[in-house]
Design an enzyme around this catalytic site. Structure first.
Site, PDB file in Angstrom:
ATOM      1  N   GLN A  51       0.818  -1.225   0.000  1.00  0.00           N
ATOM      2  CA  GLN A  51       0.000   0.000   0.000  1.00  0.00           C
ATOM      3  C   GLN A  51       0.844   1.264   0.000  1.00  0.00           C
ATOM      4  OE1 GLN A  51      -2.784  -1.285   3.356  1.00  0.00           O
ATOM      5  NE2 GLN A  51      -4.104  -0.039   2.062  1.00  0.00           N
ATOM      6  N   LEU A  97      -7.581   2.233   3.013  1.00  0.00           N
ATOM      7  CA  LEU A  97      -6.793   3.438   2.706  1.00  0.00           C
ATOM      8  C   LEU A  97      -6.496   3.547   1.213  1.00  0.00           C
ATOM      9  CD1 LEU A  97      -4.231   3.320   5.671  1.00  0.00           C
ATOM     10  CD2 LEU A  97      -6.209   4.836   5.444  1.00  0.00           C
ATOM     11  N   GLU A 139      -5.623  -7.265   5.566  1.00  0.00           N
ATOM     12  CA  GLU A 139      -4.218  -6.939   5.278  1.00  0.00           C
ATOM     13  C   GLU A 139      -3.488  -8.094   4.576  1.00  0.00           C
ATOM     14  OE1 GLU A 139      -3.636  -3.943   5.430  1.00  0.00           O
ATOM     15  OE2 GLU A 139      -5.240  -3.346   6.791  1.00  0.00           O
ATOM     16  N   HIS A 142      -4.218  -8.030   1.019  1.00  0.00           N
ATOM     17  CA  HIS A 142      -3.452  -7.007   0.300  1.00  0.00           C
ATOM     18  C   HIS A 142      -2.121  -7.556  -0.233  1.00  0.00           C
ATOM     19  CE1 HIS A 142      -5.466  -3.202   0.233  1.00  0.00           C
ATOM     20  NE2 HIS A 142      -5.635  -3.131   1.539  1.00  0.00           N
TER      21      HIS A 142
HETATM   22 ZN   LIG Z   1      -6.935  -1.989   2.606  1.00  0.00          ZN
END
Ligand SMILES: [Zn+2]
Length: 176
Positions: A51, A97, A139, A142
């Site tokens: 990220q 996010l 997470e 991700h």
């Molecule tokens: Zn996320």
């Protein structure tokens, strides 16, 4: 490297990250420090390395409630984490996010067992329930290149993405 937050459709969010094999290394410590800093800056409860453009399987999590003082949450750094067991099903309302403005409700497991390494390369095992289980799933997805919108039915996913891309265009327009 700038370590700015990457937002969808950035390619790094669609890729499986590399396993860390440089345990105990200063570089790993630096990555984790930057991840904590960014996560708190952006007021997130978790952050995956990709990220912010770091191409490795690292996640950080802190479930401590920010607005209530004195409540302790769980704070974790997990290297090469993997979900090895899932139990139960629940509906989870989540934001991300990397998808500013998007909030969706998707199915998640209620409990997960996760195997990972710590920063020195020692084996660790986490049993997550409730909110921690959700953050772990989000997470870990991700670093495997799986965005949370993938859990929506196809039609709903398309609608959410269209609305999101429109709002992003507006946002970019304003910035110029
Ligand atoms: Zn996320």
């Amino acid at each position: 490297m700038s370590y700015e937050i990457r937002t969808w459709p950035d390619r790094i969010l669609k890729q499986k990250m590399k396993k860390v094999d440089f345990f105990g290394d200063q570089k790993l410590k630096e990555y984790v420090d930057i991840m904590w800093k960014k996560m708190y800056e952006l007021d997130g409860v978790g952050l995956a390395a990709n990220q912010i453009g770091i191409p490795y399987q690292i996640i950080v999590i802190d479930t401590t409630p920010r607005e209530e003082e004195g409540k302790e949450g769980t704070k974790l750094v997990l290297i090469n984490p993997e979900i090895v067991e899932k139990e139960g099903e629940t509906q989870s309302t989540e934001g991300c996010l990397s998808f500013p403005g998007v909030q969706i409700t998707i199915p998640r497991a209620e409990k997960v067992r996760v195997k990972a390494k710590d920063m020195e390369g020692n084996d660790i095992e986490i049993n997550g329930e409730d909110f921690l289980a959700i953050v772990l799933q989000h997470e870990i997805d991700h670093i495997n290149g799986i965005p949370f919108i993938n859990y929506l039915p196809p039609v709903k996913k398309r609608m959410v993405l269209e609305k999101y891309m429109k709002s992003r265009k507006k946002e970019y327009g304003k910035a110029k």
